[in-house]
Write an enzyme that holds these catalytic residues in place. Sequence first.
Site, mmCIF file in Angstrom:
data_model
loop_
_atom_site.group_PDB
_atom_site.id
_atom_site.type_symbol
_atom_site.label_atom_id
_atom_site.label_comp_id
_atom_site.label_asym_id
_atom_site.label_seq_id
_atom_site.Cartn_x
_atom_site.Cartn_y
_atom_site.Cartn_z
ATOM 1 C CG ASN A 1 51.585 6.778 31.240
ATOM 2 O OD1 ASN A 1 50.698 6.145 31.803
ATOM 3 N ND2 ASN A 1 51.416 8.025 30.810
ATOM 4 C CD1 TRP A 2 52.115 -0.177 30.657
ATOM 5 C CD2 TRP A 2 50.877 -1.507 31.976
ATOM 6 N NE1 TRP A 2 52.749 -1.402 30.751
ATOM 7 C CE2 TRP A 2 52.009 -2.226 31.549
ATOM 8 C CE3 TRP A 2 49.963 -2.128 32.828
ATOM 9 C CZ2 TRP A 2 52.242 -3.553 31.930
ATOM 10 C CZ3 TRP A 2 50.192 -3.446 33.216
ATOM 11 C CH2 TRP A 2 51.320 -4.142 32.770
ATOM 12 C CE LYS A 3 50.203 7.732 27.416
ATOM 13 N NZ LYS A 3 50.249 8.590 26.240
ATOM 14 C CG HIS B 1 50.514 12.311 30.915
ATOM 15 N ND1 HIS B 1 49.761 12.526 29.785
ATOM 16 C CD2 HIS B 1 51.536 11.507 30.544
ATOM 17 C CE1 HIS B 1 50.308 11.860 28.779
ATOM 18 N NE2 HIS B 1 51.386 11.230 29.212
ATOM 19 C CD GLU C 1 47.651 10.885 27.331
ATOM 20 O OE1 GLU C 1 47.517 10.051 28.242
ATOM 21 O OE2 GLU C 1 48.374 10.694 26.331
ATOM 22 C CD GLU D 1 55.384 12.174 28.615
ATOM 23 O OE1 GLU D 1 55.786 11.039 28.377
ATOM 24 O OE2 GLU D 1 54.208 12.433 28.919
ATOM 25 N N GLY E 1 52.061 9.757 21.357
ATOM 26 C CA GLY E 1 51.147 8.854 20.659
ATOM 27 C C GLY E 1 50.989 9.155 19.182
ATOM 28 C CB SER F 1 56.704 8.765 19.426
ATOM 29 O OG SER F 1 55.336 9.136 19.278
ATOM 30 N N GLY G 1 54.912 5.426 26.567
ATOM 31 C CA GLY G 1 53.504 5.041 26.499
ATOM 32 C C GLY G 1 53.343 3.760 25.703
ATOM 33 N N GLY G 2 53.049 3.896 24.419
ATOM 34 C CA GLY G 2 52.729 2.757 23.553
ATOM 35 C C GLY G 2 53.702 1.594 23.659
HETATM 36 P P1 13P Z 1 53.829 7.449 23.646
HETATM 37 O O1 13P Z 1 55.123 6.777 23.999
HETATM 38 O O2 13P Z 1 52.723 6.488 23.303
HETATM 39 O O3 13P Z 1 54.004 8.526 22.641
HETATM 40 O O4 13P Z 1 53.309 8.173 24.991
HETATM 41 C C1 13P Z 1 54.189 8.952 25.686
HETATM 42 C C2 13P Z 1 53.561 9.315 26.978
HETATM 43 O O5 13P Z 1 52.581 10.037 27.015
HETATM 44 C C3 13P Z 1 54.136 8.745 28.191
HETATM 45 O O6 13P Z 1 53.637 9.359 29.329
#
Ligand code: 13P
Length: 260
Positions: free
Chosen positions: A13-15, A99, A101, A171, A177, A217, A238-239
């Site tokens: 997920n590149w956000k 998600h 977010e 999640e 994050g 994470s 994500g990251g």
């Molecule tokens: P991180 O891997 O950066 O914690 O993010 C997870 C995420 O929100 C994937 O959708």
Amino acid sequence: MNKKYRKAIIAGNWKMNMLSSGVKPFIEELKANMPKSKTCDVVLCTPAVMVANMVKAGKDAKVIAGAQDVSKYEKGAYTGEVSAAQLADIGAKYCIVGHSERRQYHGEDDMLINAKAKALLAAGINPIICVGESLEQREMDLTMEHIAYQVKAALSGIDATALRHCVIAYEPIWAIGTGKTATAAQAQEVCEGIRAVIRKIYGARPARAVSILYGGSMNAKNAFELLGQPDIDGGLIGGASLKPVDFSEIVKATAQDAKE
Ligand code: 13P
């Protein structure tokens, strides 16, 4: 993972990161580090404006393009929205919905998430439905009640045939994050609980076949242990999905024996 019954999926997920011009170089570096034989589906969910670039660049690296959000509406006067048909038209095969977010910053509720999942299914896109508890809910011992509600609401009105196209991503909000990963045992417990909720609604076979991912994470170091759990069928990353080498290490961690 249990690859006998269900697909292993590593989804990035590149956000709201990266630029279209960075897609091709990213895929080239990823391809150079990825294993030759595939032990999972590799998906990258980009901002909608980059999906077409990902479809093109990802083809030869066998990376599947996905999006991060969709409108619940089919079409019409909804300025700024992107429909499921429009995502399908440019080649998206997966799309994240719900998600945390989007729940937090855009006020999305479970009913909306259910409508979005249905819109995706109608357009032939596989929804990756995200669920997860806050730290407060975990501390109050409300994790499983909360997750069960989210899963039931998201899948409401979706039949067993359509369920085959759905992916669930667990999640925990406190792990996103933050560098604070759920332990393999914590993640397994909830993913097993999610499968039990699905079993209650749809029965044993559909529950056994649904892929459940962990996100929060996940990185090159902890992926192997997390993916070694019987009910964790992959990751939503994500990251670490922004770094081709790290992401490819997570893909490599799916090459382990299936467990039940
Ligand atoms: P991180 O891997 O950066 O914690 O993010 C997870 C995420 O929100 C994937 O959708």
